[in-house]
Design a protein around this motif. Structure first.
Motif, mmCIF file in Angstrom:
data_model
loop_
_atom_site.group_PDB
_atom_site.id
_atom_site.type_symbol
_atom_site.label_atom_id
_atom_site.label_comp_id
_atom_site.label_asym_id
_atom_site.label_seq_id
_atom_site.Cartn_x
_atom_site.Cartn_y
_atom_site.Cartn_z
ATOM 1 N N THR A 239 0.925 -1.232 0.031
ATOM 2 C CA THR A 239 0.049 0.154 -0.095
ATOM 3 C C THR A 239 0.968 1.221 0.042
ATOM 4 O OG1 THR A 239 -0.165 0.316 2.471
ATOM 5 C CG2 THR A 239 -1.715 -1.300 1.063
ATOM 6 N N ASP A 240 2.237 1.135 0.173
ATOM 7 C CA ASP A 240 3.144 2.091 0.003
ATOM 8 C C ASP A 240 4.030 2.204 -1.263
ATOM 9 O OD1 ASP A 240 5.255 3.688 0.871
ATOM 10 O OD2 ASP A 240 5.473 3.274 3.087
ATOM 11 N N ALA A 241 4.081 3.303 -1.733
ATOM 12 C CA ALA A 241 4.702 3.384 -3.057
ATOM 13 C C ALA A 241 6.421 3.369 -2.751
ATOM 14 C CB ALA A 241 4.450 4.703 -3.969
ATOM 15 N N GLY A 242 6.673 4.005 -1.571
ATOM 16 C CA GLY A 242 7.870 3.871 -1.267
ATOM 17 C C GLY A 242 8.730 2.580 -1.057
ATOM 18 N N SER A 243 7.902 1.896 -0.121
ATOM 19 C CA SER A 243 8.043 0.460 0.182
ATOM 20 C C SER A 243 8.263 -0.304 -1.003
ATOM 21 C CB SER A 243 7.173 -0.081 1.013
ATOM 22 O OG SER A 243 7.493 -1.469 1.495
ATOM 23 N N ILE A 244 7.233 -0.145 -2.113
ATOM 24 C CA ILE A 244 7.456 -0.925 -3.269
ATOM 25 C C ILE A 244 8.900 -0.572 -3.850
ATOM 26 C CG2 ILE A 244 6.363 -1.202 -5.739
ATOM 27 C CD1 ILE A 244 3.859 -1.045 -4.321
ATOM 28 N N ALA A 245 9.120 0.703 -3.983
ATOM 29 C CA ALA A 245 10.487 0.940 -4.686
ATOM 30 C C ALA A 245 11.776 0.338 -4.099
ATOM 31 C CB ALA A 245 10.612 2.456 -4.624
ATOM 32 N N ALA A 246 11.565 0.501 -2.771
ATOM 33 C CA ALA A 246 12.486 -0.089 -1.849
ATOM 34 C C ALA A 246 12.769 -1.532 -2.081
ATOM 35 C CB ALA A 246 12.622 0.162 -0.304
ATOM 36 N N ALA A 247 11.735 -2.123 -2.164
ATOM 37 C CA ALA A 247 11.704 -3.572 -2.382
ATOM 38 C C ALA A 247 12.286 -4.076 -3.700
ATOM 39 C CB ALA A 247 10.325 -4.285 -2.190
ATOM 40 N N ARG A 248 11.795 -3.499 -4.623
ATOM 41 C CA ARG A 248 12.330 -3.628 -6.017
ATOM 42 C C ARG A 248 13.926 -3.364 -6.137
ATOM 43 N NH1 ARG A 248 11.600 0.311 -10.098
ATOM 44 N NH2 ARG A 248 12.563 1.585 -8.522
ATOM 45 N N THR A 249 14.330 -2.502 -5.384
ATOM 46 C CA THR A 249 15.832 -2.215 -5.369
ATOM 47 C C THR A 249 16.598 -3.572 -4.903
ATOM 48 O OG1 THR A 249 15.432 0.066 -5.296
ATOM 49 C CG2 THR A 249 17.712 -0.878 -4.529
ATOM 50 N N GLU A 250 15.764 -3.919 -3.765
ATOM 51 C CA GLU A 250 16.463 -5.035 -2.812
ATOM 52 C C GLU A 250 16.374 -6.395 -3.648
ATOM 53 O OE1 GLU A 250 15.995 -7.243 1.557
ATOM 54 O OE2 GLU A 250 14.769 -5.248 1.134
ATOM 55 N N VAL A 251 15.196 -6.441 -4.203
ATOM 56 C CA VAL A 251 15.105 -7.905 -4.748
ATOM 57 C C VAL A 251 15.972 -8.017 -6.091
ATOM 58 C CG1 VAL A 251 13.337 -9.455 -6.125
ATOM 59 C CG2 VAL A 251 12.642 -8.263 -4.072
ATOM 60 N N ILE A 252 15.984 -6.965 -6.732
ATOM 61 C CA ILE A 252 16.830 -6.970 -8.111
ATOM 62 C C ILE A 252 18.346 -6.960 -7.750
ATOM 63 C CG2 ILE A 252 17.301 -5.664 -10.313
ATOM 64 C CD1 ILE A 252 14.701 -7.078 -10.308
ATOM 65 N N ALA A 253 18.669 -6.441 -6.701
ATOM 66 C CA ALA A 253 20.128 -6.472 -6.313
ATOM 67 C C ALA A 253 20.308 -7.750 -5.774
ATOM 68 C CB ALA A 253 20.192 -5.400 -5.088
ATOM 69 N N ARG A 254 19.639 -8.583 -5.231
ATOM 70 C CA ARG A 254 19.886 -9.866 -4.547
ATOM 71 C C ARG A 254 19.483 -10.921 -5.860
ATOM 72 N NH1 ARG A 254 16.267 -10.002 0.617
ATOM 73 N NH2 ARG A 254 16.077 -12.066 0.243
ATOM 74 N N HIS A 255 18.745 -10.587 -6.733
ATOM 75 C CA HIS A 255 18.296 -11.700 -7.623
ATOM 76 C C HIS A 255 18.275 -10.839 -9.128
ATOM 77 C CE1 HIS A 255 17.440 -14.698 -4.713
ATOM 78 N NE2 HIS A 255 16.878 -13.635 -4.158
ATOM 79 N N PRO A 256 19.214 -10.376 -9.730
ATOM 80 C CA PRO A 256 19.234 -9.728 -10.980
ATOM 81 C C PRO A 256 18.457 -10.765 -12.059
ATOM 82 C CG PRO A 256 21.334 -10.467 -10.566
ATOM 83 C CD PRO A 256 20.605 -10.617 -9.227
ATOM 84 N N GLU A 257 18.303 -12.038 -11.893
ATOM 85 C CA GLU A 257 17.789 -12.887 -12.847
ATOM 86 C C GLU A 257 16.301 -12.967 -12.722
ATOM 87 O OE1 GLU A 257 18.234 -15.358 -9.405
ATOM 88 O OE2 GLU A 257 19.263 -13.707 -10.090
ATOM 89 N N LEU A 258 15.666 -12.165 -11.743
ATOM 90 C CA LEU A 258 14.183 -12.169 -11.540
ATOM 91 C C LEU A 258 13.494 -12.282 -12.929
ATOM 92 C CD1 LEU A 258 11.983 -12.044 -9.057
ATOM 93 C CD2 LEU A 258 11.838 -9.522 -10.121
ATOM 94 N N ASN A 259 12.615 -13.191 -13.123
ATOM 95 C CA ASN A 259 11.878 -13.061 -14.146
ATOM 96 C C ASN A 259 10.226 -13.417 -14.052
ATOM 97 O OD1 ASN A 259 12.207 -16.100 -13.707
ATOM 98 N ND2 ASN A 259 11.793 -16.628 -15.677
ATOM 99 N N VAL A 260 9.847 -13.410 -12.693
ATOM 100 C CA VAL A 260 8.463 -13.598 -12.769
ATOM 101 C C VAL A 260 8.071 -12.867 -11.481
ATOM 102 C CG1 VAL A 260 6.460 -15.339 -12.122
ATOM 103 C CG2 VAL A 260 8.378 -16.086 -13.484
ATOM 104 N N LEU A 261 7.042 -12.071 -11.606
ATOM 105 C CA LEU A 261 6.300 -11.414 -10.535
ATOM 106 C C LEU A 261 4.861 -11.863 -10.506
ATOM 107 C CD1 LEU A 261 6.118 -8.794 -8.683
ATOM 108 C CD2 LEU A 261 5.242 -7.570 -10.785
ATOM 109 N N ILE A 262 4.377 -11.947 -9.131
ATOM 110 C CA ILE A 262 2.915 -12.409 -8.892
ATOM 111 C C ILE A 262 2.468 -11.697 -7.730
ATOM 112 C CG2 ILE A 262 1.410 -14.307 -8.200
ATOM 113 C CD1 ILE A 262 3.818 -16.305 -9.016
ATOM 114 N N PRO A 263 2.019 -10.429 -8.253
ATOM 115 C CA PRO A 263 1.283 -9.681 -6.834
ATOM 116 C C PRO A 263 0.387 -10.294 -6.132
ATOM 117 C CG PRO A 263 1.486 -8.327 -9.191
ATOM 118 C CD PRO A 263 1.771 -9.837 -9.361
ATOM 119 N N MET A 264 0.294 -10.777 -5.242
ATOM 120 C CA MET A 264 -0.581 -11.549 -4.474
ATOM 121 C C MET A 264 -1.288 -10.996 -3.475
ATOM 122 S SD MET A 264 -1.891 -14.756 -4.360
ATOM 123 C CE MET A 264 -0.867 -15.606 -5.535
ATOM 124 N N ALA A 265 -0.938 -9.840 -3.087
ATOM 125 C CA ALA A 265 -1.612 -9.184 -1.795
ATOM 126 C C ALA A 265 -3.047 -8.786 -1.915
ATOM 127 C CB ALA A 265 -0.723 -7.974 -1.205
#
Length: 255
Positions: free
Chosen positions: A60-86
């Motif tokens: 529900t927080d745009a800033g939290s989404i941006a921060a999570a995106r940075t963290e996920v891509i830094a840890r997993h640059p090969e990310l190829n699937v997104l499932i928005p489940m919330a």
């Protein structure tokens, strides 16, 4: 979507359908990262299910989404699937409108604006992958309204149309758009629903979803048999009967 060898981020997967799907996808040979707002639940998932990654995110927080995106891509640059489940499901009575607006706005923020923000944030890295997937999550209630959850129904109908349109726009890219269309499934989305005998057992639902994902890798929608009663009422020409069954005494017929 191939059934294995993916790196998958599932925000909103600390319980219910999201967690069950995350575990089964991990068992199938995928790297899976679950996201959630409550750190204690993330710690619980990590402790109970070694190999599942976790990231704190408030969808529900745009800033939290941006921060999570940075963290996920830094840890997993090969990310190829997104499932928005919330998602949240709240009962509303618009004949007594006091307090309804607050509930409706929260539902729209979580169920619609959250996935839109997530897709916007993660689409650039997904487009950079040779084979990527966005799996949205709508509901059978996108196609037949449950009287007591008007805003929930509306957000899921919007997710359906968003999925349809994104699929058109991304048709010539590497990103596949799949829409998961659950029926009523035993989960904690509303209190007591995990014990609802008329809802589909969670394990049974995930079993069928995994079978469909494996057998129909090019599917636009993942529909278990139970949801087709709601999904195709207008096509069959019995939508009035579907709505009556869904909102009347013949509840089992609507599941």
């Amino acid at each position: 979507m191939r059934i294995n060898r993916n790196t998958i981020f599932i925000p909103g997967a600390t319980s219910g359908i999201g967690l069950a799907l995350a575990l089964r996808l991990h068992e199938a040979g995928n790297t899976v990262i679950v996201g959630g707002r409550r750190t204690e639940l993330l710690e619980q998932v990590a402790a109970q299910h070694p190999g599942i990654g976790t990231v704190r995110i408030d969808t529900t927080d745009a800033g939290s989404i941006a921060a999570a995106r940075t963290e996920v891509i830094a840890r997993h640059p090969e990310l190829n699937v997104l499932i928005p489940m919330a998602g949240i499901m709240r009962l509303e009575d618009w004949t007594s409108p006091e307090g309804v607006l607050e509930s409706a706005e929260a539902t729209v923020t979580t169920n619609l604006l959250g996935p839109i923000r997530l897709i916007s944030a993660f689409l650039p890295p997904l487009l950079a992958q040779p084979d990527a997937t966005i799996m949205t999550v709508s509901s059978g209630l996108a196609f037949a309204p449950l009287r007591v959850t008007p805003t929930y129904n509306a957000t899921k109908a919007a997710i359906h149309m968003l999925s349809e349109t994104l699929r058109l726009q991304l048709a010539d890219t590497s990103v596949q758009v799949i829409e998961l269309v659950p029926p009523s499934v035993q989960s904690d989305i509303i209190p007591g629903h995990q014990d609802d005998p008329s809802a589909m057992p969670l394990d049974e639902y995930i079993d069928e979803v995994m079978t469909l994902l494996e057998s129909q890798p090019d599917a636009a929608e993942i529909q278990v048999e139970r949801v087709k009663f709601l999904r195709y009422g207008e096509v069959r020409g019995d939508q009035e009967q579907v709505i009556a069954a869904l909102n009347g005494t013949d509840v089992l017929a609507a599941r």
